[in-house]
Design an enzyme around this catalytic site. Structure first.
Site, short mmCIF file in Angstrom:
data_model
loop_
_atom_site.label_atom_id
_atom_site.label_comp_id
_atom_site.label_asym_id
_atom_site.label_seq_id
_atom_site.Cartn_x
_atom_site.Cartn_y
_atom_site.Cartn_z
N GLY A 1 0.83 -1.20 0.00
CA GLY A 1 0.00 0.00 0.00
C GLY A 1 0.87 1.25 0.00
N GLU A 2 0.36 2.31 0.59
CA GLU A 2 1.06 3.60 0.70
C GLU A 2 1.17 4.35 -0.62
OE1 GLU A 2 4.93 3.13 2.42
OE2 GLU A 2 4.23 1.97 4.14
#
Length: 356
Positions: free
Chosen positions: A321-322
């Site tokens: 993610g991120e």
């Protein structure tokens, strides 16, 4: 703001698509030899309404952060305070997303739309908190419809501000412990897939926790009657409110605003994919303006991309993610567009074409 944004979205321009496809065929290379890269450049031309499309740089990553009430059910081994700690890590420049953003030359903005704590002011942090985390989606709606709309409009405003500041490509990012549970519920709701098909192991859970997670998603689907929510915008909002997170709402708005501004949006992983399903249910034309940066290891992400009709640029088995997958894809997207700008045609280069 939401209505205004939806009214501004247009589907891909057919003339620009045709011009870009014809131009690709005149370049000094065998037709189709750049494979999926040709389709990326053609997609961006259609989205921009002109061929060649503008170079998708500089890029801006927005990481939308929020907490989830379903965390209390034990769906993640990570404590909830990690959301706050990772926000601080992003702002200090110490996360993987920061390293990849530096490589891509992308800016990083962190947006608090629902972290379960008060965050101190910091450069790079935007505060758009709707609530201190969502409610437990397995016990009732995660948020109200009004909160869902506020989340969408928070994402719209962030995208507008980034575009006004010069961003010519938007990249979606997220942070929120337990957000893969909410993502699985959204993907199941919008694709019609069984929860067991679209629920993954997130940040790493054992078999017992995985079975609990699938059961909670299944329970939420039943209790909220989320059998087929893609039929109308009102049902899409209801589904988002029932099982989504504040970051899902904000990312969906972020995607909608990018489409309205004709600025391409590179989607990250399963959280972004789930949010894009919401955006596409509100206006199907939004997918013409999206590029799937990668295919996550989370099974729900593949289901979301298949439903959206988006082909991922990479498959590196990422599940962080991120915005990391979107950031890695950005240079490739730029390279695809640069071909239309800089590669000579057979006529201009004096190269003989293959006989038809």
């Amino acid at each position: 703001m939401l209505a205004e944004t939806l009214a501004a979205i247009r589907p891909a321009d057919p003339r620009a698509l045709a011009d870009a496809r014809a131009h690709q065929d005149r370049l000094t290379k065998p037709r189709g030899s750049l494979g999926a890269l040709e389709e990326v450049s053609i997609r961006l031309a259609g989205a921009a309404g002109v061929s060649p499309p503008p170079m998708p740089e500089p890029a801006a990553l927005a990481i939308f952060a929020a907490d989830h009430g379903v965390h209390a059910r034990g769906v993640s081994p990570w404590p909830q305070e990690v959301t706050v700690q990772m926000v601080a890590n992003f702002l200090a420049g110490g996360a993987v997303a920061n390293a990849f953003a530096a490589q891509a030359g992308a800016s990083v903005t962190v947006v608090d739309v629902g972290v379960a704590a008060d965050l101190p002011d910091a450069p790079g942090l935007i505060k758009r908190k709707i609530a201190y985390g969502t409610a437990d989606l397995s016990a009732g709606p995660a948020m109200t419809v009004d909160q869902a709309v506020r989340g969408l409009e928070a994402g719209i405003q962030v995208a507008r501000d980034l575009v006004d500041s010069g961003a010519r490509c938007l990249i979606t990012g997220d942070m929120g412990i337990a957000n893969t549970t909410a993502s699985a519920a959204l993907v199941s709701a919008f694709t019609g897939r069984d929860p067991a098909e679209v629920t993954g192991r997130g940040t790493g859970i054992d078999d017992e926790t995985y079975e609990l997670k699938v059961g909670i998603v299944r329970q939420a689907m039943r209790s909220h009657a989320l059998a087929d929510v893609a039929s109308s915008p009102s049902e899409a909002l209801r589904a988002l409110a029932a099982v989504g997170g504040f970051e899902h709402a904000a990312i969906a708005g972020f995607v909608l605003a990018g489409a309205a501004a004709r600025v391409p949006v590179i989607l990250d992983g399963v959280i972004s994919g789930a949010a894009a399903l919401v955006a596409a249910a509100l206006d199907p034309a939004v997918t013409d303006h999206c590029v799937a940066g990668h295919r996550s290891a989370e099974p729900g992400h593949g289901a979301a991309l298949d439903h959206l009709g988006l082909r991922p640029i990479m498959d590196l088995e990422l599940r962080l993610g991120e915005g990391t997958g979107g950031l890695l894809a950005h240079p490739t997207v730029c390279a695809a567009v640069r071909v239309l700008h800089e590669v000579a045609t057979f006529d201009s280069a004096g190269v003989t074409e293959k006989p038809v």
